[in-house]
Design an enzyme around this catalytic site. Structure first.
Site, PDB file in Angstrom:
ATOM      1  N   CYS A 144      -9.242  38.922  41.345  1.00  0.00           N
ATOM      2  CA  CYS A 144     -10.143  38.320  42.236  1.00  0.00           C
ATOM      3  C   CYS A 144     -11.253  37.404  41.595  1.00  0.00           C
ATOM      4  O   CYS A 144     -12.236  36.556  42.481  1.00  0.00           O
ATOM      5  CB  CYS A 144     -10.972  39.513  43.151  1.00  0.00           C
ATOM      6  N   HIS A 193     -17.306  35.986  46.517  1.00  0.00           N
ATOM      7  CA  HIS A 193     -16.018  36.394  46.818  1.00  0.00           C
ATOM      8  C   HIS A 193     -16.003  37.421  48.065  1.00  0.00           C
ATOM      9  O   HIS A 193     -16.822  38.183  48.106  1.00  0.00           O
ATOM     10  CB  HIS A 193     -15.392  37.182  45.602  1.00  0.00           C
ATOM     11  N   ASN A 234      -9.498  39.844  51.999  1.00  0.00           N
ATOM     12  CA  ASN A 234      -9.609  39.495  50.694  1.00  0.00           C
ATOM     13  C   ASN A 234      -8.399  38.800  50.291  1.00  0.00           C
ATOM     14  O   ASN A 234      -7.340  39.374  50.195  1.00  0.00           O
ATOM     15  CB  ASN A 234      -9.773  41.128  49.721  1.00  0.00           C
TER      16      ASN A 234
HETATM   17  N1  COA Z   1      -8.181  53.915  57.925  1.00  0.00           N
HETATM   18  C1  COA Z   1      -8.796  55.016  58.151  1.00  0.00           C
HETATM   19  N2  COA Z   1      -9.139  55.795  57.171  1.00  0.00           N
HETATM   20  C2  COA Z   1      -9.256  55.635  55.812  1.00  0.00           C
HETATM   21  C3  COA Z   1      -8.559  54.540  55.630  1.00  0.00           C
HETATM   22  C4  COA Z   1      -8.122  53.489  56.684  1.00  0.00           C
HETATM   23  N3  COA Z   1      -7.674  52.119  56.219  1.00  0.00           N
HETATM   24  N4  COA Z   1      -8.552  54.130  54.128  1.00  0.00           N
HETATM   25  C5  COA Z   1      -9.344  55.391  53.709  1.00  0.00           C
HETATM   26  N5  COA Z   1      -9.484  55.962  55.019  1.00  0.00           N
HETATM   27  C6  COA Z   1     -10.117  57.425  54.821  1.00  0.00           C
HETATM   28  C7  COA Z   1      -9.988  57.968  53.268  1.00  0.00           C
HETATM   29  O1  COA Z   1      -8.607  58.800  53.414  1.00  0.00           O
HETATM   30  C8  COA Z   1     -11.027  59.147  53.425  1.00  0.00           C
HETATM   31  O2  COA Z   1     -10.752  60.264  54.254  1.00  0.00           O
HETATM   32  P1  COA Z   1     -11.119  61.778  54.091  1.00  0.00           P
HETATM   33  O3  COA Z   1     -12.598  61.601  54.052  1.00  0.00           O
HETATM   34  O4  COA Z   1     -10.533  62.577  55.099  1.00  0.00           O
HETATM   35  O5  COA Z   1     -10.549  62.070  52.378  1.00  0.00           O
HETATM   36  C9  COA Z   1     -12.092  58.365  54.209  1.00  0.00           C
HETATM   37  O6  COA Z   1     -11.608  57.376  55.138  1.00  0.00           O
HETATM   38  C10 COA Z   1     -13.266  57.828  53.279  1.00  0.00           C
HETATM   39  O7  COA Z   1     -12.582  56.943  52.324  1.00  0.00           O
HETATM   40  P2  COA Z   1     -13.322  56.740  51.096  1.00  0.00           P
HETATM   41  O8  COA Z   1     -12.385  55.680  50.346  1.00  0.00           O
HETATM   42  O9  COA Z   1     -14.381  57.351  50.501  1.00  0.00           O
HETATM   43  O10 COA Z   1     -13.981  55.460  52.045  1.00  0.00           O
HETATM   44  P3  COA Z   1     -15.008  54.244  51.576  1.00  0.00           P
HETATM   45  O11 COA Z   1     -16.339  54.466  52.538  1.00  0.00           O
HETATM   46  O12 COA Z   1     -15.338  54.120  50.110  1.00  0.00           O
HETATM   47  O13 COA Z   1     -14.451  52.883  51.863  1.00  0.00           O
HETATM   48  C11 COA Z   1     -13.299  51.116  50.813  1.00  0.00           C
HETATM   49  C12 COA Z   1     -13.128  52.660  51.143  1.00  0.00           C
HETATM   50  C13 COA Z   1     -11.900  50.646  50.239  1.00  0.00           C
HETATM   51  C14 COA Z   1     -13.443  50.128  52.304  1.00  0.00           C
HETATM   52  C15 COA Z   1     -14.349  50.958  49.863  1.00  0.00           C
HETATM   53  O14 COA Z   1     -14.513  52.044  48.962  1.00  0.00           O
HETATM   54  C16 COA Z   1     -14.391  49.709  49.310  1.00  0.00           C
HETATM   55  O15 COA Z   1     -14.623  48.801  50.009  1.00  0.00           O
HETATM   56  N6  COA Z   1     -14.274  49.652  47.934  1.00  0.00           N
HETATM   57  C17 COA Z   1     -14.306  48.227  47.368  1.00  0.00           C
HETATM   58  C18 COA Z   1     -12.900  47.754  47.304  1.00  0.00           C
HETATM   59  C19 COA Z   1     -12.811  46.300  46.930  1.00  0.00           C
HETATM   60  O16 COA Z   1     -13.708  45.458  47.718  1.00  0.00           O
HETATM   61  N7  COA Z   1     -12.009  45.898  46.181  1.00  0.00           N
HETATM   62  C20 COA Z   1     -11.580  44.581  45.941  1.00  0.00           C
HETATM   63  C21 COA Z   1     -12.539  44.169  44.882  1.00  0.00           C
HETATM   64  S1  COA Z   1     -12.121  42.634  44.396  1.00  0.00           S
END
Ligand code: COA
Length: 325
Positions: A115, A252, A282
């Site tokens: 990215c 980004h 993204n």
């Molecule tokens: N829809 C519904 N629920 C979802 C889901 C989706 N698409 N993806 C994950 N969940 C659930 C998980 O299973 C978890 O459930 P649980 O509590 O029962 O275990 C819950 O949502 C929370 O998951 P978590 O991963 O802790 O959520 P979060 O608040 O951290 O959000 C992201 C997840 C991926 C949105 C966040 O971590 C993020 O944006 N990270 C950076 C990712 C990124 O930008 N990557 C690219 C960098 S270039």
């Protein structure tokens, strides 16, 4: 004191036609528009059509950038393509774009920084242009991330989209004043200790397969804002500017919460941020040039504006570029 600056001459983008909304995704995996919007700010993304390649999207964006620059492929002598989704393991997808543009001169190669790819590619082109080795470059970010997503994995498949963006840059001899146009500072970083936080579980020398994207989302999130803030600070200091001098912040586009967090750390007003993550999701290395293309086409970014770009991605890699547009 006369100096060589890398000046933006044109910018263009390309998005595949097919729109995939959050509601469409909720029919494929256990998710909802509400969850995706609240956690990421994403509403929809574009998906490349069958037979549509990273090279064809990159070439379309390159043509759009050449059009806005009023230049032709024969005016370009360097192509740097940022991609993590090449058409083939080799040759570099940049040479396919070179051939599609009808260019038989100059040089073309790929840069792989996930990215952060566009920031790395732009900084690379800047160094070549400043060294005098090349005069004009096409810097492209193009990705077909839909091809490396595990469509059963709701934690990753909702976050990414396909597309391409490009800029044409030219080496110009200027006075060296801060008010001169062109790239003022670049800062690149990586730390391979975190390479297993965001990766693809395949490759030619390991599994012999292409593999699928895997990510520890919360861990990426935890590092993102601090690493981005650190590199922005270093870039601004290098150029002798403050965050309050920035006209447009073009981050980004990974997640609305990450870019709002970075802007808050910088003390930047929200209306100074270019946001496309809601419409594009993204698109990895394509996200910054796509955002630049959108904001330049609608007249927000104008010549003379101070524009700060930053990115963070797999590796981890991260970096920033400060440019007087
Ligand atoms: N829809 C519904 N629920 C979802 C889901 C989706 N698409 N993806 C994950 N969940 C659930 C998980 O299973 C978890 O459930 P649980 O509590 O029962 O275990 C819950 O949502 C929370 O998951 P978590 O991963 O802790 O959520 P979060 O608040 O951290 O959000 C992201 C997840 C991926 C949105 C966040 O971590 C993020 O944006 N990270 C950076 C990712 C990124 O930008 N990557 C690219 C960098 S270039």
């Amino acid at each position: 004191m006369s100096t060589v600056r890398t000046v933006i001459k044109g910018v263009g983008g390309y998005l595949p036609e097919r729109v995939l909304t959050n509601d469409d995704l909720a029919r494929v995996v256990d998710t909802s528009d509400h969850w995706i919007t609240e956690r990421t700010g994403i509403k929809e993304r574009r998906i490349a059509a069958e037979g549509e390649l990273t090279s064809s999207m990159g070439a379309a964006a390159a043509r759009a950038a050449l059009d806005t620059a009023g230049l032709a492929p024969e005016d370009i002598d360097l192509i740097v393509l940022a991609t993590s989704t090449p058409d083939q393991t080799f040759p570099a997808t940049a040479v396919t774009i070179q051939a599609e543009l009808g260019m038989t001169h100059g040089a073309a190669f790929d840069v792989q920084a996930v990215c952060s790819g566009f920031v790395f590619a732009l900084a690379t082109a800047d160094s070549y242009l400043k060294s005098g080795q090349f005069k004009r470059a096409l810097v492209i970010g193009a990705e077909a991330f839909s091809r490396i997503l595990d469509w059963q994995d709701r934690t990753t498949c909702v976050l990414f989209g396909d597309g391409a963006g490009a800029v044409v840059v030219e080496a110009q001899k200027l006075n060296g004043a801060l008010t001169d146009r062109g790239i003022l500072a670049t800062c690149l970083r990586s730390d391979g200790r975190y390479r297993d936080k965001l990766y693809v579980d395949g490759g030619p020398s390991s599994t012999g397969t292409v593999g699928y994207l895997r990510m520890d989302g919360p861990e990426v999130f935890r590092h993102a804002v601090t690493k981005i803030a650190e590199v922005i600070d270093a870039t601004l200091r290098q150029a002798g500017y403050k965050a309050s001098d920035i006209d447009w912040f073009v981050p980004h586009q990974a997640n609305r919460r990450i870019l709002d967090g970075a802007a808050r750390k910088l003390g930047l007003n929200k209306d100074r941020i270019i946001i496309t993550v809601d419409k594009h999701a993204n698109t990895s290395a394509a996200s910054i040039p796509l955002a630049l293309a959108a904001a330049s086409a609608d007249g927000r970014i104008k010549p003379g504006n101070l524009v700060l770009m930053e990115a963070m991605g797999g590796g981890f890699t991260w970096g920033a570029v400060l440019i007087r547009w």
